[in-house]
Design a protein around this motif. Sequence first.
Motif, PDB file in Angstrom:
ATOM      1  N   ARG A  46     -33.224 -73.295  44.729  1.00  0.00           N
ATOM      2  CA  ARG A  46     -31.549 -73.472  44.633  1.00  0.00           C
ATOM      3  C   ARG A  46     -31.561 -72.583  46.033  1.00  0.00           C
ATOM      4  NH1 ARG A  46     -27.659 -72.782  40.067  1.00  0.00           N
ATOM      5  NH2 ARG A  46     -26.128 -73.868  41.138  1.00  0.00           N
ATOM      6  N   SER A  58     -25.552 -76.407  45.557  1.00  0.00           N
ATOM      7  CA  SER A  58     -24.899 -77.293  43.886  1.00  0.00           C
ATOM      8  C   SER A  58     -26.250 -77.869  43.173  1.00  0.00           C
ATOM      9  CB  SER A  58     -23.601 -78.264  44.658  1.00  0.00           C
ATOM     10  OG  SER A  58     -24.492 -79.039  44.879  1.00  0.00           O
ATOM     11  N   PHE A  98     -26.659 -64.591  38.976  1.00  0.00           N
ATOM     12  CA  PHE A  98     -27.613 -65.573  38.317  1.00  0.00           C
ATOM     13  C   PHE A  98     -27.258 -67.154  37.519  1.00  0.00           C
ATOM     14  CE2 PHE A  98     -31.471 -64.760  35.715  1.00  0.00           C
ATOM     15  CZ  PHE A  98     -32.514 -65.167  36.860  1.00  0.00           C
ATOM     16  N   ASP A  99     -27.352 -67.698  37.906  1.00  0.00           N
ATOM     17  CA  ASP A  99     -26.989 -68.854  37.118  1.00  0.00           C
ATOM     18  C   ASP A  99     -27.565 -69.779  36.418  1.00  0.00           C
ATOM     19  OD1 ASP A  99     -25.140 -71.282  36.523  1.00  0.00           O
ATOM     20  OD2 ASP A  99     -25.729 -72.250  38.292  1.00  0.00           O
ATOM     21  N   ALA A 125     -26.764 -71.403  33.088  1.00  0.00           N
ATOM     22  CA  ALA A 125     -26.824 -72.122  32.771  1.00  0.00           C
ATOM     23  C   ALA A 125     -26.908 -73.388  33.588  1.00  0.00           C
ATOM     24  CB  ALA A 125     -24.706 -72.256  33.052  1.00  0.00           C
ATOM     25  N   PRO A 136     -30.291 -74.772  31.846  1.00  0.00           N
ATOM     26  CA  PRO A 136     -30.089 -76.594  30.380  1.00  0.00           C
ATOM     27  C   PRO A 136     -29.905 -77.086  31.134  1.00  0.00           C
ATOM     28  CG  PRO A 136     -28.744 -74.681  29.965  1.00  0.00           C
ATOM     29  CD  PRO A 136     -29.878 -74.404  30.932  1.00  0.00           C
ATOM     30  N   VAL A 137     -28.475 -77.096  32.246  1.00  0.00           N
ATOM     31  CA  VAL A 137     -28.487 -77.966  33.244  1.00  0.00           C
ATOM     32  C   VAL A 137     -29.287 -78.991  33.365  1.00  0.00           C
ATOM     33  CG1 VAL A 137     -27.337 -78.492  35.541  1.00  0.00           C
ATOM     34  CG2 VAL A 137     -25.631 -76.751  33.244  1.00  0.00           C
ATOM     35  N   ALA A 177     -34.615 -66.582  26.940  1.00  0.00           N
ATOM     36  CA  ALA A 177     -33.535 -67.233  26.323  1.00  0.00           C
ATOM     37  C   ALA A 177     -33.044 -68.714  26.723  1.00  0.00           C
ATOM     38  CB  ALA A 177     -32.986 -66.189  26.151  1.00  0.00           C
ATOM     39  N   SER A 178     -32.829 -68.345  28.157  1.00  0.00           N
ATOM     40  CA  SER A 178     -32.158 -69.976  28.741  1.00  0.00           C
ATOM     41  C   SER A 178     -32.830 -70.970  28.348  1.00  0.00           C
ATOM     42  CB  SER A 178     -31.403 -69.748  29.557  1.00  0.00           C
ATOM     43  OG  SER A 178     -32.695 -69.613  31.039  1.00  0.00           O
ATOM     44  N   ASP A 200     -19.689 -74.519  42.589  1.00  0.00           N
ATOM     45  CA  ASP A 200     -20.763 -75.233  41.105  1.00  0.00           C
ATOM     46  C   ASP A 200     -19.413 -75.336  39.731  1.00  0.00           C
ATOM     47  OD1 ASP A 200     -21.806 -77.603  40.872  1.00  0.00           O
ATOM     48  OD2 ASP A 200     -23.668 -75.720  41.032  1.00  0.00           O
ATOM     49  N   ASN A 201     -18.605 -76.211  40.297  1.00  0.00           N
ATOM     50  CA  ASN A 201     -18.216 -76.944  38.709  1.00  0.00           C
ATOM     51  C   ASN A 201     -18.305 -77.792  38.065  1.00  0.00           C
ATOM     52  OD1 ASN A 201     -16.759 -77.133  40.535  1.00  0.00           O
ATOM     53  ND2 ASN A 201     -15.400 -75.487  40.944  1.00  0.00           N
ATOM     54  N   LYS A 202     -19.321 -78.168  38.693  1.00  0.00           N
ATOM     55  CA  LYS A 202     -19.332 -80.631  38.121  1.00  0.00           C
ATOM     56  C   LYS A 202     -20.221 -80.066  36.793  1.00  0.00           C
ATOM     57  CE  LYS A 202     -21.249 -84.473  39.417  1.00  0.00           C
ATOM     58  NZ  LYS A 202     -22.362 -85.486  40.099  1.00  0.00           N
ATOM     59  N   TYR A 203     -21.370 -79.501  36.562  1.00  0.00           N
ATOM     60  CA  TYR A 203     -21.993 -79.734  35.339  1.00  0.00           C
ATOM     61  C   TYR A 203     -21.160 -78.174  34.010  1.00  0.00           C
ATOM     62  CZ  TYR A 203     -24.270 -83.092  37.921  1.00  0.00           C
ATOM     63  OH  TYR A 203     -24.556 -84.405  38.275  1.00  0.00           O
ATOM     64  N   THR A 204     -20.422 -77.285  34.733  1.00  0.00           N
ATOM     65  CA  THR A 204     -20.064 -76.010  34.324  1.00  0.00           C
ATOM     66  C   THR A 204     -18.937 -75.512  33.787  1.00  0.00           C
ATOM     67  OG1 THR A 204     -21.091 -74.213  35.331  1.00  0.00           O
ATOM     68  CG2 THR A 204     -22.432 -75.495  33.211  1.00  0.00           C
ATOM     69  N   THR A 221     -19.083 -70.174  35.853  1.00  0.00           N
ATOM     70  CA  THR A 221     -20.207 -69.783  36.663  1.00  0.00           C
ATOM     71  C   THR A 221     -21.059 -68.418  35.516  1.00  0.00           C
ATOM     72  OG1 THR A 221     -20.539 -70.717  38.589  1.00  0.00           O
ATOM     73  CG2 THR A 221     -22.060 -68.713  38.116  1.00  0.00           C
ATOM     74  N   PHE A 222     -21.459 -68.185  34.615  1.00  0.00           N
ATOM     75  CA  PHE A 222     -21.624 -67.411  33.619  1.00  0.00           C
ATOM     76  C   PHE A 222     -22.480 -66.281  34.115  1.00  0.00           C
ATOM     77  CE2 PHE A 222     -23.334 -66.617  28.642  1.00  0.00           C
ATOM     78  CZ  PHE A 222     -22.455 -66.240  28.673  1.00  0.00           C
ATOM     79  N   VAL A 231     -19.507 -72.063  30.371  1.00  0.00           N
ATOM     80  CA  VAL A 231     -20.081 -73.352  30.810  1.00  0.00           C
ATOM     81  C   VAL A 231     -19.040 -74.675  29.979  1.00  0.00           C
ATOM     82  CG1 VAL A 231     -22.214 -72.335  30.914  1.00  0.00           C
ATOM     83  CG2 VAL A 231     -21.355 -73.530  28.462  1.00  0.00           C
ATOM     84  N   VAL A 274     -19.245 -76.882  28.006  1.00  0.00           N
ATOM     85  CA  VAL A 274     -19.924 -78.157  27.449  1.00  0.00           C
ATOM     86  C   VAL A 274     -20.940 -77.655  26.106  1.00  0.00           C
ATOM     87  CG1 VAL A 274     -20.830 -80.128  28.169  1.00  0.00           C
ATOM     88  CG2 VAL A 274     -19.933 -78.964  30.146  1.00  0.00           C
ATOM     89  N   ASP A 300     -23.077 -78.315  24.237  1.00  0.00           N
ATOM     90  CA  ASP A 300     -24.761 -78.004  24.515  1.00  0.00           C
ATOM     91  C   ASP A 300     -24.974 -77.433  25.137  1.00  0.00           C
ATOM     92  OD1 ASP A 300     -24.314 -80.212  26.914  1.00  0.00           O
ATOM     93  OD2 ASP A 300     -25.320 -81.316  26.183  1.00  0.00           O
ATOM     94  N   LEU A 301     -24.502 -76.366  26.642  1.00  0.00           N
ATOM     95  CA  LEU A 301     -24.672 -75.894  26.676  1.00  0.00           C
ATOM     96  C   LEU A 301     -24.915 -74.703  26.292  1.00  0.00           C
ATOM     97  CD1 LEU A 301     -24.065 -77.061  30.627  1.00  0.00           C
ATOM     98  CD2 LEU A 301     -25.976 -77.043  29.327  1.00  0.00           C
ATOM     99  N   PRO A 315     -28.323 -72.677  24.699  1.00  0.00           N
ATOM    100  CA  PRO A 315     -29.201 -71.898  25.162  1.00  0.00           C
ATOM    101  C   PRO A 315     -28.584 -70.553  26.203  1.00  0.00           C
ATOM    102  CG  PRO A 315     -28.311 -74.149  26.074  1.00  0.00           C
ATOM    103  CD  PRO A 315     -28.701 -74.049  24.634  1.00  0.00           C
ATOM    104  N   MET A 316     -27.090 -70.413  26.271  1.00  0.00           N
ATOM    105  CA  MET A 316     -26.650 -69.670  26.466  1.00  0.00           C
ATOM    106  C   MET A 316     -25.124 -68.510  25.786  1.00  0.00           C
ATOM    107  SD  MET A 316     -27.168 -70.097  29.957  1.00  0.00           S
ATOM    108  CE  MET A 316     -27.612 -70.836  29.618  1.00  0.00           C
TER     109      MET A 316
END
Lengths: 307, 307, 307, 307
Positions: free
Chosen positions: A176, A181, A219-220, A222, A225-226, A258-259, B211-215, B218-219, B243, B245, B247-248, B251-252
């Motif tokens: 990436r 994105s 480090f993203d 998330a 799982p996305v 773990a992710s 990048d905030n389309k799916y989360t 950013t964690f 996140v 959402v 279902d994420l 894993p987070m």
Amino acid sequence: VIRIKNHMAIPELSHVDLTPAEAANVTEVIEKTPAAVLGSRLFQPEDTIIELPHSIIGGKGHFTMMAGPCSVESEAHLRKMAKVAREGGATILRGGAYKPRTSPYSFQGLGEAGLKYLREAADENGMDVITEVMDEDHVDLIAKYTDVFQIGARNMQNFSLLKAVGKTRVPVALKRGMAGSIDDLLNASEYIAAGGNHQIMLLERGVRTFDNKYTRNTFDLAAVPVLQKLTHYPVIVDPSHAVGVWDLVTPMAHAGVASGASGMIVEIHDDPEHAFSDGPQALKPDTYKKMTKEVFEMRRLMDSWEA
Amino acid sequence: VIRIKNHMAIPELSHVDLTPAEAANVTEVIEKTPAAVLGSRLFQPEDTIIELPHSIIGGKGHFTMMAGPCSVESEAHLRKMAKVAREGGATILRGGAYKPRTSPYSFQGLGEAGLKYLREAADENGMDVITEVMDEDHVDLIAKYTDVFQIGARNMQNFSLLKAVGKTRVPVALKRGMAGSIDDLLNASEYIAAGGNHQIMLLERGVRTFDNKYTRNTFDLAAVPVLQKLTHYPVIVDPSHAVGVWDLVTPMAHAGVASGASGMIVEIHDDPEHAFSDGPQALKPDTYKKMTKEVFEMRRLMDSWEA
Amino acid sequence: VIRIKNHMAIPELSHVDLTPAEAANVTEVIEKTPAAVLGSRLFQPEDTIIELPHSIIGGKGHFTMMAGPCSVESEAHLRKMAKVAREGGATILRGGAYKPRTSPYSFQGLGEAGLKYLREAADENGMDVITEVMDEDHVDLIAKYTDVFQIGARNMQNFSLLKAVGKTRVPVALKRGMAGSIDDLLNASEYIAAGGNHQIMLLERGVRTFDNKYTRNTFDLAAVPVLQKLTHYPVIVDPSHAVGVWDLVTPMAHAGVASGASGMIVEIHDDPEHAFSDGPQALKPDTYKKMTKEVFEMRRLMDSWEA
Amino acid sequence: VIRIKNHMAIPELSHVDLTPAEAANVTEVIEKTPAAVLGSRLFQPEDTIIELPHSIIGGKGHFTMMAGPCSVESEAHLRKMAKVAREGGATILRGGAYKPRTSPYSFQGLGEAGLKYLREAADENGMDVITEVMDEDHVDLIAKYTDVFQIGARNMQNFSLLKAVGKTRVPVALKRGMAGSIDDLLNASEYIAAGGNHQIMLLERGVRTFDNKYTRNTFDLAAVPVLQKLTHYPVIVDPSHAVGVWDLVTPMAHAGVASGASGMIVEIHDDPEHAFSDGPQALKPDTYKKMTKEVFEMRRLMDSWEA
């Protein structure tokens, strides 16, 4: 028109003149598809699994460790590092023979000699090879030595290069980009898939944000799982480049497994202060082996939840 | 002049006129100190441990779970959620009585009634309370009901509020702002500590990136070990807000405990679609309990490595 | 239900039980409204114009210059700076009496004494005053001295403070937060407007991005025309905080007026190296006067295009 | 060892074994040099000026307009657009024959036919050509038709491509990447210069940030004076890609010239809704001509200040 297993995807159907016979065979029109149809779970729900001589990447029950020095520095050094990598459970040896360096005055890699050392050290230890290709003119040469092409973050949208590796049948690990994105990454992978090469894995290695004093990137995790929701390609994490500082690599390796990632790629060096590149982020052998032991234990614990 | 245990820190010594007697007592001049001296490991190497009636936060061998609904919605609902939270191993009940909402037309919280419900539901289940304070004029009122003040991300640099909670002796959970650098967060915590309140924990809840389309955010999990190097305060992760959402979140949460955090705060709801706020990120009771069971197992595995 | 001039906006109409009589009076249902209805051009197409004793902010044919030192440092210094500000064409004097500093050990401002000096220096030079309010408990006090409240970037989403100034009838200059999206800024302004205070101006002062080596923030000048499309409030630019380095202020002041802003706020100091705060970004008197002369010429040129 | 005019730069002198004779000839050791020495003002204080048959780029007293459609769509269309571009004062015609598209299923450009149309349309109107090269294997082909190579944002760190154009003597316009820091951009340009090609200009086209709802990117205009301090290469602004929406292009073109840039590149189209690519950001002919008239007037006003 794109064929995906037993589906056929026609982007922008309204732009296509179907013959009456063709139109009669359209069984379903999915109005809203992702742009990257070949990589989408919508058309292929099952995981892509990449099988190499010594490694399986993707699917349940596999966690693939990839390790090695940032740069191939010499034949002797690489053999030493390959042994360490293997002892820590890695089945894929990493090492750069062509290096994408920010400055033209930095070490640019050993070139084909580096590729030979990689192949030999991997074979000696029963490992596969992953190495970066930066230049479409090198694709054929590197294909002779490697099991997996790596496309670096800076080349995520080097479409000519993506098309070139897409024409081969060598698996590709696509990193990436620093400002890539999730959609950009999937669209970039589609350039490879559109060429007929479906052996793709995606690498999260940190993105660029406002906070870069203590870590090189953010480090993203998330993204793991996305991506797993959106695509069937295996997702691999690269804690070394994400943080850029060796003592943060172990906690981020823990967080990475773990992710839910399918594998990990890390940099190791026995003498980081004299590494040709990226020394500060390299794990020394003992730290590396402790880390991988823990990572595999964590993965086994997680497997027990899914059983 | 700042007293830290048996040290005395004098920011910008050159600006201070010491008497000869004072100067004679200076035993060491540390030229390069972080701005946030009270929070620095340099002056206090040992972990800050916060002890509440039902919970211990920080130090080795403790992992603290905090859970509850985003907003306190009603007495009955909160009691139900507190029971679920406790069953999942949480010892601290979260819930917003005063809500920082982006729009003035969104639900703003039940106010003092909400605080009462929180206190009662926590007591009923043998739990402590954490709740947000947004307004310095509410500090005394909220202190009557809560065990921990939460300062939200939008108020990380609301210095008047930080000073106000710094004057109390109620522990404070300070959330990192959406554009808050690590140094900003430490300096913000110093506003609290400078008032004499050293019971501080820091919360990573995601930062704002491209990048905030799916989360939602950013964690930034590398912030956990980074902060642990720099400060002795416990570091807590908030996967729900990171996140956005549901279902994420699992894993987070796995990645969060694996990063080495001292605890976690998550949002739960039995009917997320009708939640008063942030429904999409709430875990349903069963998902929550599976998640916490796994998180505690992961923490135990990690403890076994350190033993 | 929100009344806007001759409109009435009902957020989430579906949630409202209208009597048959009320329903009969609904003449138009606008399905998609922005959350911040009071600030929207949809309901008020004409520009908000803020009239102060010595300044007009907003609308065609006005460009308002605001200048002064970052902090009020002393009565004598402020009088000197006010004179310079006025000579350069500013009609509003800026200066901080309460300072939001990243570290609690930095100079925090002169407090009420600073407010008095501001009022006197402004009156002496026929100017209005703008100064920051950080604390809702200071609102009444500061209102006695200032013509415009400034809400700083760190408090953009300090909703308690926004509500407090929304109850006054003193104009408010709301700064965009470091991670504040355009929508966040509009929603924050709505907290003020919802209290009945419609005298609002919005300040672009740079946002936080990955590139902060040579500038403190990234000056987002496209926000000026974006906001002008969406809202009727005047938009002001702050090149000093955007870049943080004095020799970039003049080109960014040129760019700022060229972007179409209704005004500008800049920091000046006769001895930047000894300024109490933000010296590196302060313009010296001569540089300031050259800059404002050019900025006004540019504005006049732009007026000639619209005539 | 790098020769720069009458200087010789030796990166990392400590790593070099100089003979005693060589050492005797070292007249000055500059400890802290930027990595990109060839592009640095430290070694070449005077502006690089690029002279093309119909255009001069860089230095005082020149402002260069570049305009044309995003993609070359057909011979007839391009001729029409070239005429419009020239009427608006542009002396360089832009147009993509090879297009870097996010998705492989989007229009990829007309290839060599597009190059021919560009050359002919430019010649017909007394203009120079700028067009993108994406692939090192196209360098020789495109060099036959163009006056300036454009390197796109996605290829800013495609080092193989940079080396390839560095070997030619065709001027290069290097676009800043979406996450490209100022230093990254300068280091990327150094790859070109290190090959012997010093005819370089740098393009600011917006960077990627958290706020992309109303604009495609965040136009970082402070990069213009920042780069002008650091490097002697001309700096050009691209408001079209920076904002991605046509009605924001004019105010950002005003801001762009006001920031002090040496030139501007904009996209035009007579029928934006049917453009093959990037229609939403294209200016229609009348809007374009009004904009350029204003931009040139603004530049003349600025010239009057320096006279």
